[in-house]
Each structure stands twice: as C-alpha cells, then as structure tokens.
Design a protein around this motif. Structure first.
Motif, mmCIF file in Angstrom:
data_model
loop_
_atom_site.group_PDB
_atom_site.id
_atom_site.type_symbol
_atom_site.label_atom_id
_atom_site.label_comp_id
_atom_site.label_asym_id
_atom_site.label_seq_id
_atom_site.Cartn_x
_atom_site.Cartn_y
_atom_site.Cartn_z
ATOM 1 N N SER A 244 0.845 -1.195 0.000
ATOM 2 C CA SER A 244 0.000 0.000 0.000
ATOM 3 C C SER A 244 0.883 1.249 0.000
ATOM 4 C CB SER A 244 -0.925 0.009 1.222
ATOM 5 O OG SER A 244 -0.185 -0.066 2.427
ATOM 6 N N LEU A 245 0.400 2.284 -0.675
ATOM 7 C CA LEU A 245 1.137 3.538 -0.773
ATOM 8 C C LEU A 245 0.542 4.554 0.191
ATOM 9 C CD1 LEU A 245 3.192 5.423 -2.196
ATOM 10 C CD2 LEU A 245 1.413 5.900 -3.911
ATOM 11 N N HIS A 246 1.381 5.063 1.096
ATOM 12 C CA HIS A 246 0.962 6.101 2.033
ATOM 13 C C HIS A 246 1.614 7.417 1.616
ATOM 14 C CE1 HIS A 246 -0.245 3.324 5.633
ATOM 15 N NE2 HIS A 246 -0.584 2.815 4.471
ATOM 16 N N VAL A 247 0.809 8.428 1.413
ATOM 17 C CA VAL A 247 1.317 9.741 1.013
ATOM 18 C C VAL A 247 0.910 10.764 2.066
ATOM 19 C CG1 VAL A 247 1.327 11.525 -0.771
ATOM 20 C CG2 VAL A 247 1.140 9.123 -1.431
ATOM 21 N N HIS A 248 1.885 11.442 2.625
ATOM 22 C CA HIS A 248 1.642 12.473 3.639
ATOM 23 C C HIS A 248 2.175 13.814 3.141
ATOM 24 C CE1 HIS A 248 0.594 9.316 6.547
ATOM 25 N NE2 HIS A 248 1.639 8.651 6.096
ATOM 26 N N LYS A 249 2.008 14.820 3.933
ATOM 27 C CA LYS A 249 2.461 16.160 3.561
ATOM 28 C C LYS A 249 3.971 16.187 3.322
ATOM 29 C CE LYS A 249 2.812 20.894 5.330
ATOM 30 N NZ LYS A 249 2.548 21.787 6.477
ATOM 31 N N ASN A 250 4.718 15.480 4.176
ATOM 32 C CA ASN A 250 6.170 15.570 4.121
ATOM 33 C C ASN A 250 6.868 14.357 3.520
ATOM 34 O OD1 ASN A 250 6.333 18.113 5.583
ATOM 35 N ND2 ASN A 250 5.616 16.959 7.344
ATOM 36 N N GLY A 251 6.129 13.291 3.279
ATOM 37 C CA GLY A 251 6.792 12.102 2.766
ATOM 38 C C GLY A 251 5.820 11.042 2.278
ATOM 39 N N ALA A 252 6.335 10.174 1.407
ATOM 40 C CA ALA A 252 5.536 9.066 0.870
ATOM 41 C C ALA A 252 6.332 7.777 1.024
ATOM 42 C CB ALA A 252 5.198 9.310 -0.597
ATOM 43 N N MET A 253 5.620 6.667 1.245
ATOM 44 C CA MET A 253 6.305 5.386 1.442
ATOM 45 C C MET A 253 5.395 4.240 1.067
ATOM 46 S SD MET A 253 5.803 5.739 5.467
ATOM 47 C CE MET A 253 5.551 7.481 5.080
ATOM 48 N N LEU A 254 6.024 3.114 0.764
ATOM 49 C CA LEU A 254 5.289 1.873 0.565
ATOM 50 C C LEU A 254 5.255 1.122 1.885
ATOM 51 C CD1 LEU A 254 6.718 0.601 -2.850
ATOM 52 C CD2 LEU A 254 4.484 1.630 -2.425
ATOM 53 N N VAL A 255 4.088 0.609 2.226
ATOM 54 C CA VAL A 255 3.930 -0.162 3.462
ATOM 55 C C VAL A 255 3.696 -1.620 3.082
ATOM 56 C CG1 VAL A 255 2.571 -0.477 5.556
ATOM 57 C CG2 VAL A 255 3.039 1.837 4.700
ATOM 58 N N VAL A 256 4.560 -2.482 3.595
ATOM 59 C CA VAL A 256 4.533 -3.904 3.253
ATOM 60 C C VAL A 256 3.747 -4.662 4.313
ATOM 61 C CG1 VAL A 256 5.957 -5.937 2.762
ATOM 62 C CG2 VAL A 256 6.794 -3.641 2.178
ATOM 63 N N PRO A 257 2.812 -5.514 3.926
ATOM 64 C CA PRO A 257 2.084 -6.313 4.916
ATOM 65 C C PRO A 257 3.048 -7.108 5.796
ATOM 66 C CG PRO A 257 1.050 -6.518 2.760
ATOM 67 C CD PRO A 257 2.325 -5.762 2.551
ATOM 68 N N ALA A 258 2.755 -7.184 7.084
ATOM 69 C CA ALA A 258 3.666 -7.812 8.045
ATOM 70 C C ALA A 258 3.956 -9.264 7.711
ATOM 71 C CB ALA A 258 3.075 -7.701 9.449
ATOM 72 N N GLU A 259 2.982 -9.959 7.156
ATOM 73 C CA GLU A 259 3.166 -11.385 6.888
ATOM 74 C C GLU A 259 4.173 -11.660 5.774
ATOM 75 O OE1 GLU A 259 -0.573 -10.057 4.633
ATOM 76 O OE2 GLU A 259 0.315 -9.771 6.623
ATOM 77 N N LYS A 260 4.557 -10.636 4.998
ATOM 78 C CA LYS A 260 5.498 -10.852 3.902
ATOM 79 C C LYS A 260 6.926 -11.010 4.409
ATOM 80 C CE LYS A 260 2.896 -8.884 0.082
ATOM 81 N NZ LYS A 260 2.924 -10.098 -0.752
ATOM 82 N N ASN A 261 7.272 -10.375 5.515
ATOM 83 C CA ASN A 261 8.562 -10.602 6.178
ATOM 84 C C ASN A 261 9.749 -10.451 5.219
ATOM 85 O OD1 ASN A 261 10.183 -11.191 8.405
ATOM 86 N ND2 ASN A 261 10.247 -13.381 7.929
ATOM 87 N N ILE A 262 9.839 -9.307 4.555
ATOM 88 C CA ILE A 262 10.930 -9.083 3.608
ATOM 89 C C ILE A 262 12.238 -8.825 4.359
ATOM 90 C CG2 ILE A 262 9.382 -8.132 1.868
ATOM 91 C CD1 ILE A 262 10.490 -5.349 2.625
#
Length: 381
Positions: A244-262
């Motif tokens: 999932s892509l999270h976009v905020h005022k100061n930054g954007a990031m990809l959030v990986v589901p916990a079960e994927k354990n990268i």
C-alpha cells in the motif's frame, strides 16, 4: 506476486540453489515484465545458471552499501577479487595464495594492500565470506578464517562462474565518471531527467528502494509526480506486490504487509529495532509534554547532547528488558548505534558534523511499548 518479491528481495535466483524456485520465477516473469520495463526501467538477466533483476536505485543513498562491509578497503578488495574470478571458468579450482598474489600485483585505490597487516587480512576475510554467501565461489577444502592469523594459510576454492553477472552493465565507460552522480545520470544521457519516462521510473524506483521519499519543497518534481499520480502508483504496487502507498504532507512510502517478512524491512525482529520503537515513543511523549517542537519540515531538531540524554533516560527506564548486549552497552555506545540505525531507515540525519540531530518525519510513523505485565515484572513503576 511471490516470484517478483523473490527477485526484489534477493540479489539473484540461482538454479543450483533451488531448481523448483528457479523455474517458478522464470515461468512467472511474463506476468510482471511490463511493470518492470515501463514503470521501473529494470532489465532481467536470464540464463541457464541464474535469474537476476537489475535493481537500480532512483538515487544513491548511504544505506545502499553492502551491509557486511564497514571499510572502503573491503570494496577495493571485492573489485580485485572479481577481476581475479573473471578469468576463472565455472568449476575451476584455485587456492587462496593465487588470489592474494594477484591482488598484491594489481593494486588499485589509494592504500596499498599489505598482507602482513592483520587489519588487511581481516578485511579480505569479510570479502571472501561475502563472495561465498552470494555464491561467487565456494570452499572445497580448508578454512579461510585461518588467514587472519597466518598469511600463508591455504584454502582450496572453486569458481561458480556467477561472478561475471555480479556487476551491473553500464551504457558508458565508467572510467569517465568523476563521482556517483555521473553514475546515476549515465543511464539517461542528455535527456531531461525531470520529465516523462525518466521521472516516472526514478520515482517508482525511489518508492520501491527507499524507506521513505521526503518532499523537498514546492519545486520537488518527484514529489509532485507522487501526489498527481498517486492513484495509478497505488494501483500498480497493489496489483504486483500487494503493497500500500501512504502519502503524507512531508513524505511518501510503501507499506509492506507484516506477513510478507521481507529482508531488511522495518520493523523487524532485531533488538535494536525494538529499542528504536521505544525511543520514538519517548520522543512523541516529549512532544506531547511540549519539551520538544516540530520544525517546519515536520522533523524535530535537537542537539547531540540532548539526543544522548534522551537515550540515557530510555535505557534507565526500559533497559532491564533488553538483550544482554544492549543492557551492558554504555548510553554513549547505544546512542551511536541508534543514530546509525535511524539513519539507515531515513528517520534521522546529522547536522553540523553531528553536533545537531534532526529526527525525521518517518520516525513518527510507528512506535512501541512493552506490555504492562513486562514493565511491572522488571520492577518499573
């Protein structure tokens, strides 16, 4: 797609390691090849030995080095080892002294390699272990750890033939590069880097390869692209990776589901990660108590002395629940560890040669605390 994640999370997929995985990944490539080519600009090397995704970052960051290495000499020694292996065919055997003699006669870099120095031998052992872990070579007989104490120690190795695929292929002569920026720009030549396909691929790469992409202000063309193309990017990352892509005022990031354990994700099971989560929770508490203030960029600026004091307070409050390594570590040593770890995940940066610390917005995304039963059991109030 698990197969795409395998390519992203590993340097390469080697057939000899697991044939089933190799063929599964190979058969699945048509499902995501267009995403790699069009959105990321990544190529794939496929042959009878391996599958390698050429993962090129959107921009160079300090945390992108080889995690096992801690000194520039180790990178020099790795380059020399690759030069040696270049002339070795698959399954060809050789001994340690052949490598050391080659390196001694083909020195590169500012510092001359001297095998009589213990530190140089220790650096080289790190390189040898890295090469073995990655599958560039394997030990047939002997223990290269002995080289640390005896410069005449012998080990019998065997080349796997994979070393020729280790280094990325450049479209220009790297001897003409003056710095890492030239290396970044070589892929695009004279094209406008702030428009079209170049910007798109750079932004996708940044989101995929970095913990967070911070906004650099109103003139930041990359962050402008993220805001305007958020829906399309979110759909792409969800479809192909379930991120999932999270976009905020100061930054954007990809959030990986916990079960994927990268690999190398945050949070993780490392003790320093637990301490980091406790630390940022304490910082948020100091914010709520008006002891700290958020700056215009969304971060928190404090002196290094104040940062060290925060670490000392945290250790006093929760240190009894930590692992032995961190319980026995001095507050100053712990502060150094935290600075390095937070920098690695772009949660902190040092200013004015380390005299000031800026805790960056990503640090406020997650925090942690111990269950009440744990804190009571450790004798805390």
């Amino acid at each position: 797609m698990k197969e795409l994640e395998l390519l992203l999370d590993h340097y390469w997929v080697v057939k000899d390691d697991d044939k089933d995985v190799f063929y599964r990944v190979k058969d699945s490539i048509p499902e995501f090849k267009s995403f790699l080519n069009e959105k990321l600009g990544y190529g794939i090397i496929i042959n009878q030995y391996l599958i390698k995704l050429e993962k090129i970052p959107g921009s160079a960051e300090s945390f992108m080095g080889i995690q096992e290495f801690s000194h520039p000499m180790e990178y020099v020694l790795l380059c020399l080892l690759l030069m040696f292996l270049e002339d070795r065919s698959r399954d060809e055997q050789f001994v340690l002294s052949e490598i050391t003699e080659f390196i001694a006669g083909n020195n590169i870099g500012k510092e001359k390699i001297d095998w009589t120095q213990y530190s140089h031998r220790k650096h080289f052992i790190k390189v040898l272990r890295f090469a073995q872990t990655l599958g560039l070579m394997k030990v047939n007989d002997g223990d290269d750890q002995k080289f640390a104490y005896h410069d005449d120690a012998e080990v019998l190795y065997e080349s796997t033939g994979l070393s020729r695929y280790f280094v990325r292929h450049f479209t220009a002569d790297i001897m003409d590069f003056a710095n890492y920026l030239d290396m970044e720009n070589a892929e695009w030549g004279d094209l406008n880097a702030d428009r079209g396909v170049i910007r798109r691929q750079r932004v996708y790469r940044k989101l995929l390869m970095e913990p967070v992409v911070y906004s650099q202000g109103t003139e930041d063309v990359d962050y402008d692209y993220i805001k305007k193309q958020r829906g399309l990017m979110e759909a792409d990352f969800s479809k192909y990776l379930e991120y999932s892509l999270h976009v905020h005022k100061n930054g954007a990031m990809l959030v990986v589901p916990a079960e994927k354990n990268i690999q190398d994700g945050f949070p993780n099971t490392k003790a320093i990660c637990d301490i980091t989560l406790l630390f940022v929770a304490q910082i948020r508490e100091s914010l709520s108590e008006k002891k700290l203030q958020i700056n215009p960029a969304g971060g928190i600026t404090l002196s290094r002395v104040a940062f060290d004091e925060q670490v000392a307070v945290l250790k006093e409050k929760t240190g009894n629940n930590w692992s032995k390594e961190f319980r026995e570590m001095s507050p100053v040593g712990l502060a150094e560890k935290l600075v390095a770890y937070l920098e690695e995940f772009k949660m902190l940066r040092q200013l004015y040669d380390g005299r000031e610390i800026e805790i960056l917005p990503l640090a406020g995304k997650l925090m942690g605390s111990y269950p009440e039963a744990v804190t009571k059991g450790s004798g805390e109030n």
